[in-house]
Design a protein around this motif. Structure first.
Motif, PDB file in Angstrom:
ATOM      1  N   CYS A  86       0.838  -1.212   0.000  1.00 39.62           N
ATOM      2  CA  CYS A  86       0.000   0.000   0.000  1.00 39.62           C
ATOM      3  C   CYS A  86       0.866   1.251   0.000  1.00 39.62           C
ATOM      4  O   CYS A  86       0.563   2.216  -0.707  1.00 39.62           O
ATOM      5  CB  CYS A  86      -0.921  -0.001   1.210  1.00 39.62           C
ATOM      6  SG  CYS A  86      -2.256  -1.177   1.090  1.00 39.62           S
ATOM      7  N   ILE A  87       1.924   1.241   0.774  1.00 35.51           N
ATOM      8  CA  ILE A  87       2.832   2.395   0.806  1.00 35.51           C
ATOM      9  C   ILE A  87       3.484   2.576  -0.563  1.00 35.51           C
ATOM     10  O   ILE A  87       3.616   3.697  -1.056  1.00 35.51           O
ATOM     11  CB  ILE A  87       3.876   2.229   1.924  1.00 35.51           C
ATOM     12  CG1 ILE A  87       3.204   2.369   3.284  1.00 35.51           C
ATOM     13  CG2 ILE A  87       4.996   3.240   1.780  1.00 35.51           C
ATOM     14  CD1 ILE A  87       4.096   2.031   4.448  1.00 35.51           C
TER      15      ILE A  87
ATOM     16  N   LYS B  93       0.871   4.062  -2.973  1.00 30.44           N
ATOM     17  CA  LYS B  93       0.602   5.474  -2.678  1.00 30.44           C
ATOM     18  C   LYS B  93       1.808   6.354  -3.012  1.00 30.44           C
ATOM     19  O   LYS B  93       1.644   7.460  -3.514  1.00 30.44           O
ATOM     20  CB  LYS B  93       0.239   5.652  -1.200  1.00 30.44           C
ATOM     21  CG  LYS B  93      -1.053   4.995  -0.794  1.00 30.44           C
ATOM     22  CD  LYS B  93      -2.240   5.595  -1.456  1.00 30.44           C
ATOM     23  CE  LYS B  93      -2.714   6.777  -0.656  1.00 30.44           C
ATOM     24  NZ  LYS B  93      -3.899   7.384  -1.235  1.00 30.44           N
TER      25      LYS B  93
ATOM     26  N   ASP C 234       2.239   6.779  -6.873  1.00 25.76           N
ATOM     27  CA  ASP C 234       1.028   7.214  -7.576  1.00 25.76           C
ATOM     28  C   ASP C 234       0.747   6.272  -8.755  1.00 25.76           C
ATOM     29  O   ASP C 234       0.574   6.670  -9.899  1.00 25.76           O
ATOM     30  CB  ASP C 234       1.162   8.662  -8.040  1.00 25.76           C
ATOM     31  CG  ASP C 234      -0.182   9.299  -8.297  1.00 25.76           C
ATOM     32  OD1 ASP C 234      -1.196   8.760  -7.824  1.00 25.76           O
ATOM     33  OD2 ASP C 234      -0.214  10.331  -8.977  1.00 25.76           O
TER      34      ASP C 234
ATOM     35  N   ASN D  45      -7.829   4.880  -5.476  1.00 27.49           N
ATOM     36  CA  ASN D  45      -7.063   5.594  -4.447  1.00 27.49           C
ATOM     37  C   ASN D  45      -7.764   5.540  -3.096  1.00 27.49           C
ATOM     38  O   ASN D  45      -7.101   5.378  -2.063  1.00 27.49           O
ATOM     39  CB  ASN D  45      -6.820   7.043  -4.864  1.00 27.49           C
ATOM     40  CG  ASN D  45      -5.705   7.155  -5.875  1.00 27.49           C
ATOM     41  OD1 ASN D  45      -4.739   6.385  -5.855  1.00 27.49           O
ATOM     42  ND2 ASN D  45      -5.818   8.111  -6.773  1.00 27.49           N
ATOM     43  N   ARG D  46      -9.094   5.660  -3.073  1.00 29.31           N
ATOM     44  CA  ARG D  46      -9.827   5.551  -1.801  1.00 29.31           C
ATOM     45  C   ARG D  46      -9.697   4.160  -1.214  1.00 29.31           C
ATOM     46  O   ARG D  46      -9.516   3.999  -0.001  1.00 29.31           O
ATOM     47  CB  ARG D  46     -11.295   5.908  -2.013  1.00 29.31           C
ATOM     48  CG  ARG D  46     -11.555   7.392  -2.068  1.00 29.31           C
ATOM     49  CD  ARG D  46     -13.039   7.707  -1.958  1.00 29.31           C
ATOM     50  NE  ARG D  46     -13.856   7.012  -2.933  1.00 29.31           N
ATOM     51  CZ  ARG D  46     -14.163   7.477  -4.139  1.00 29.31           C
ATOM     52  NH1 ARG D  46     -13.713   8.639  -4.530  1.00 29.31           N
ATOM     53  NH2 ARG D  46     -14.928   6.768  -4.949  1.00 29.31           N
TER      54      ARG D  46
ATOM     55  N   THR E 184      -7.231   2.074  -1.668  1.00 30.05           N
ATOM     56  CA  THR E 184      -5.865   1.920  -1.181  1.00 30.05           C
ATOM     57  C   THR E 184      -5.680   2.654   0.138  1.00 30.05           C
ATOM     58  O   THR E 184      -5.017   2.143   1.049  1.00 30.05           O
ATOM     59  CB  THR E 184      -4.867   2.437  -2.229  1.00 30.05           C
ATOM     60  OG1 THR E 184      -5.112   1.762  -3.466  1.00 30.05           O
ATOM     61  CG2 THR E 184      -3.444   2.178  -1.801  1.00 30.05           C
ATOM     62  N   THR E 185      -6.261   3.830   0.275  1.00 27.71           N
ATOM     63  CA  THR E 185      -6.157   4.574   1.527  1.00 27.71           C
ATOM     64  C   THR E 185      -6.828   3.813   2.668  1.00 27.71           C
ATOM     65  O   THR E 185      -6.257   3.693   3.764  1.00 27.71           O
ATOM     66  CB  THR E 185      -6.791   5.967   1.369  1.00 27.71           C
ATOM     67  OG1 THR E 185      -6.117   6.667   0.321  1.00 27.71           O
ATOM     68  CG2 THR E 185      -6.719   6.756   2.655  1.00 27.71           C
ATOM     69  N   LEU E 186      -8.008   3.281   2.417  1.00 29.15           N
ATOM     70  CA  LEU E 186      -8.694   2.515   3.454  1.00 29.15           C
ATOM     71  C   LEU E 186      -7.930   1.247   3.819  1.00 29.15           C
ATOM     72  O   LEU E 186      -7.854   0.868   4.997  1.00 29.15           O
ATOM     73  CB  LEU E 186     -10.110   2.166   3.001  1.00 29.15           C
ATOM     74  CG  LEU E 186     -11.082   3.344   2.944  1.00 29.15           C
ATOM     75  CD1 LEU E 186     -12.419   2.908   2.365  1.00 29.15           C
ATOM     76  CD2 LEU E 186     -11.269   3.941   4.318  1.00 29.15           C
TER      77      LEU E 186
ATOM     78  N   THR F 190      -4.692   0.896   3.619  1.00 33.68           N
ATOM     79  CA  THR F 190      -3.522   1.344   4.369  1.00 33.68           C
ATOM     80  C   THR F 190      -3.885   1.605   5.830  1.00 33.68           C
ATOM     81  O   THR F 190      -3.155   1.204   6.741  1.00 33.68           O
ATOM     82  CB  THR F 190      -2.934   2.621   3.734  1.00 33.68           C
ATOM     83  OG1 THR F 190      -2.626   2.355   2.361  1.00 33.68           O
ATOM     84  CG2 THR F 190      -1.683   3.069   4.452  1.00 33.68           C
ATOM     85  N   ILE F 191      -5.020   2.259   6.049  1.00 36.30           N
ATOM     86  CA  ILE F 191      -5.465   2.518   7.420  1.00 36.30           C
ATOM     87  C   ILE F 191      -5.755   1.214   8.155  1.00 36.30           C
ATOM     88  O   ILE F 191      -5.347   1.025   9.303  1.00 36.30           O
ATOM     89  CB  ILE F 191      -6.700   3.440   7.401  1.00 36.30           C
ATOM     90  CG1 ILE F 191      -6.302   4.836   6.922  1.00 36.30           C
ATOM     91  CG2 ILE F 191      -7.369   3.511   8.766  1.00 36.30           C
ATOM     92  CD1 ILE F 191      -7.476   5.738   6.606  1.00 36.30           C
ATOM     93  N   THR F 192      -6.438   0.291   7.487  1.00 37.67           N
ATOM     94  CA  THR F 192      -6.758  -0.998   8.098  1.00 37.67           C
ATOM     95  C   THR F 192      -5.496  -1.768   8.437  1.00 37.67           C
ATOM     96  O   THR F 192      -5.393  -2.374   9.521  1.00 37.67           O
ATOM     97  CB  THR F 192      -7.648  -1.830   7.160  1.00 37.67           C
ATOM     98  OG1 THR F 192      -8.816  -1.073   6.846  1.00 37.67           O
ATOM     99  CG2 THR F 192      -8.034  -3.147   7.778  1.00 37.67           C
TER     100      THR F 192
END
Length: 129
Positions: A65-66, A69, A72, A93-94, A96-98, A100-102
């Motif tokens: 994920c990093i 991100k 890009d 992108n959303r 991937t962000t979710l 990453t947070i999880t």
């Protein structure tokens, strides 16, 4: 998206997401139950094994994920229609962000469980005065 036929293709796979989520949750619960059954006599080791597996799982998800991100990655996709491009890239992108947070939360919970194991094992092996 509807005119180009992408919506029908996406609807076909959207039904799989719920089943996949249930499968992941069920398999995680099964692994935790197996850990509980294997460590009935040594309960502090439940925190150790659960924490270690959560920490490793979180890190394994966090690394790609990093990378996605940081580079890009999705912006290099070639989609001719700008509206479809914006919708697809924004959605990816959303997601991937979710993810990453999880993954970060999972790794943090794993570290907390390992700390709990260390505290419990230190207290149980501390010499009595």
């Amino acid at each position: 998206i509807q005119k180009n036929g992408w919506l029908e293709k996406a609807r076909h796979y959207m039904g799989w997401l719920d089943k996949g989520l249930l499968l992941c949750a069920g398999s995680t619960l099964l692994v935790v139950v197996l850990l509980v059954l294997c460590n009935r006599r040594q309960k502090p080791f439940l925190c150790y094994w659960t924490g270690l597996s959560a920490c490793i799982a979180g890190i394994l998800l966090l690394v790609p994920c990093i990378y996605v991100k940081a580079t890009d990655y999705f912006s290099s996709f070639v989609i001719k229609d700008p509206q479809i491009f914006a919708a697809v890239i924004g959605y990816l992108n959303r997601m991937t962000t979710l993810l990453t947070i999880t993954a970060g939360i999972t790794a943090a919970v794993g570290v907390l469980l390992l700390c709990c194991f260390a505290a419990v094992s230190r207290r149980s092996t501390a010499p009595e005065t």
